[in-house]
Design a protein around this motif. Sequence first.
Motif, PDB file in Angstrom:
ATOM      1  N   GLY A   1       0.807  -1.217   0.000  1.00  0.00           N
ATOM      2  CA  GLY A   1       0.000   0.000   0.000  1.00  0.00           C
ATOM      3  C   GLY A   1       0.838   1.264   0.000  1.00  0.00           C
ATOM      4  N   MET A   2       1.945   1.246   0.756  1.00  0.00           N
ATOM      5  CA  MET A   2       2.826   2.417   0.790  1.00  0.00           C
ATOM      6  C   MET A   2       3.535   2.608  -0.536  1.00  0.00           C
ATOM      7  N   GLU A   3       3.951   1.515  -1.154  1.00  0.00           N
ATOM      8  CA  GLU A   3       4.620   1.628  -2.459  1.00  0.00           C
ATOM      9  C   GLU A   3       3.682   2.238  -3.494  1.00  0.00           C
ATOM     10  N   GLU A   4       2.413   1.811  -3.486  1.00  0.00           N
ATOM     11  CA  GLU A   4       1.437   2.364  -4.424  1.00  0.00           C
ATOM     12  C   GLU A   4       1.229   3.856  -4.175  1.00  0.00           C
ATOM     13  N   LEU A   5       1.045   4.236  -2.914  1.00  0.00           N
ATOM     14  CA  LEU A   5       0.815   5.645  -2.601  1.00  0.00           C
ATOM     15  C   LEU A   5       2.042   6.482  -2.953  1.00  0.00           C
ATOM     16  N   HIS A   6       3.231   5.966  -2.703  1.00  0.00           N
ATOM     17  CA  HIS A   6       4.456   6.687  -3.048  1.00  0.00           C
ATOM     18  C   HIS A   6       4.516   6.944  -4.545  1.00  0.00           C
ATOM     19  N   ARG A   7       4.201   5.921  -5.350  1.00  0.00           N
ATOM     20  CA  ARG A   7       4.197   6.101  -6.814  1.00  0.00           C
ATOM     21  C   ARG A   7       3.196   7.167  -7.218  1.00  0.00           C
ATOM     22  N   GLN A   8       2.013   7.122  -6.643  1.00  0.00           N
ATOM     23  CA  GLN A   8       0.986   8.107  -6.977  1.00  0.00           C
ATOM     24  C   GLN A   8       1.439   9.519  -6.616  1.00  0.00           C
ATOM     25  N   MET A   9       2.039   9.668  -5.442  1.00  0.00           N
ATOM     26  CA  MET A   9       2.483  10.989  -4.998  1.00  0.00           C
ATOM     27  C   MET A   9       3.597  11.522  -5.902  1.00  0.00           C
ATOM     28  N   VAL A  10       4.525  10.673  -6.259  1.00  0.00           N
ATOM     29  CA  VAL A  10       5.614  11.104  -7.140  1.00  0.00           C
ATOM     30  C   VAL A  10       5.071  11.465  -8.509  1.00  0.00           C
ATOM     31  N   ASP A  11       4.190  10.607  -9.050  1.00  0.00           N
ATOM     32  CA  ASP A  11       3.630  10.860 -10.385  1.00  0.00           C
ATOM     33  C   ASP A  11       2.839  12.164 -10.434  1.00  0.00           C
ATOM     34  N   LYS A  12       2.160  12.497  -9.340  1.00  0.00           N
ATOM     35  CA  LYS A  12       1.342  13.706  -9.310  1.00  0.00           C
ATOM     36  C   LYS A  12       2.100  14.917  -8.780  1.00  0.00           C
ATOM     37  N   GLY A  13       3.390  14.742  -8.473  1.00  0.00           N
ATOM     38  CA  GLY A  13       4.211  15.870  -8.043  1.00  0.00           C
ATOM     39  C   GLY A  13       3.861  16.397  -6.670  1.00  0.00           C
ATOM     40  N   PHE A  14       3.464  15.502  -5.755  1.00  0.00           N
ATOM     41  CA  PHE A  14       3.137  15.921  -4.390  1.00  0.00           C
ATOM     42  C   PHE A  14       4.328  16.647  -3.779  1.00  0.00           C
ATOM     43  N   ASN A  15       4.063  17.796  -3.142  1.00  0.00           N
ATOM     44  CA  ASN A  15       5.172  18.603  -2.646  1.00  0.00           C
ATOM     45  C   ASN A  15       4.823  19.264  -1.306  1.00  0.00           C
ATOM     46  N   ARG A  16       5.728  20.088  -0.846  1.00  0.00           N
ATOM     47  CA  ARG A  16       5.566  20.721   0.468  1.00  0.00           C
ATOM     48  C   ARG A  16       4.311  21.586   0.546  1.00  0.00           C
ATOM     49  N   ALA A  17       3.984  22.261  -0.555  1.00  0.00           N
ATOM     50  CA  ALA A  17       2.772  23.089  -0.561  1.00  0.00           C
ATOM     51  C   ALA A  17       1.528  22.227  -0.361  1.00  0.00           C
ATOM     52  N   ASP A  18       1.519  21.040  -0.967  1.00  0.00           N
ATOM     53  CA  ASP A  18       0.397  20.119  -0.769  1.00  0.00           C
ATOM     54  C   ASP A  18       0.331  19.660   0.687  1.00  0.00           C
TER      55      ASP A  18
END
Length: 334
Positions: A295-312
Amino acid sequence: MNLFVTGHRGYIGAHLVELLKSAGHQVTGCDLNLFEGCEWGPIVTPDIELTKDVRDLTEYDLEGHDAVCHLAAISNDPMGDLDPELTLSVNRDASIAVAKLAKRAGVGRYLFSGSCSVYGKGEKLDLEETDGLNPLTAYAQSKIETERDVSPLADDGFSPVYLRNATAYGHSPMLRIDLVVNNLLGSALSYNEIRIKSDGSPWRPLIHCRDIARAFVAMAEAPREVVHNQAINIGGNSENYQVRDVGDMVQRLLPDATVAYTGEVGEDPRNYRVKFDKLNRLLPDFQLEYNLERGMEELHRQMVDKGFNRADFEGDRYVRLRTLSGRLQKLAAA
């Protein structure tokens, strides 16, 4: 079947609508849409959609449905503490009222989204459904009181089931980062630092939000005599972790990130490791699709792909407490 889902635009509800429709069920969704604009990805819409406070539902709204999946709630301990009276109004009073409406409308099954947080400061480890409850928050208390007050409604024509869900995490079209796993992963991506606010020792049972939705589908489809008027812990025995274990797993995903114990919340009294033997016994064919690592690996991929950042991470969009606080202030000022 024809199912009525409250909170269908929420973190778990977004998965549940998709799963029910994929299984061939008809779905009516009811959501106040309080978190409009907080979407992380596309959401599958139900066949019928009501934008409505669950406290305003009528018997007519529920007629013709086979089951109610009641997810709508002030969704965790910090949000519950923001306004305990609102929490009890929505999480307890409305939940009981919806159950009564469902029974009058001839709905056969009522699935209530409860929580393992009812165990609070566990008297022991490996807690079962028959063990003592020790709620520490208005949120947990509301779940206990709903179970207590809905249970007497059960009869041959009305079958309530209380899903005591483990702590949710993972990817959802309605992402939240105010949950321990998602928060630690978001912290690592935002600051290169895994910020653990306690000493990391408390135990938590964890479950992917999609697996909670899958459990609702399984409970809706289960034979009545198997689940009737029962509280059932939802999760897996192997998915109990101490918070520091979660931090270590995040660090394995992001090895450059450091673990920091900030201690800002002091000693966290919420400490519960839970057993899920009853779920395995009642529904042996139901198995979790996710363990924490996957589950963490999937969420990490999603966050990286969507450019999750400090502002988020620092913004309101993915933190329900911040969004709710802001919108309540606007309503009060109006």
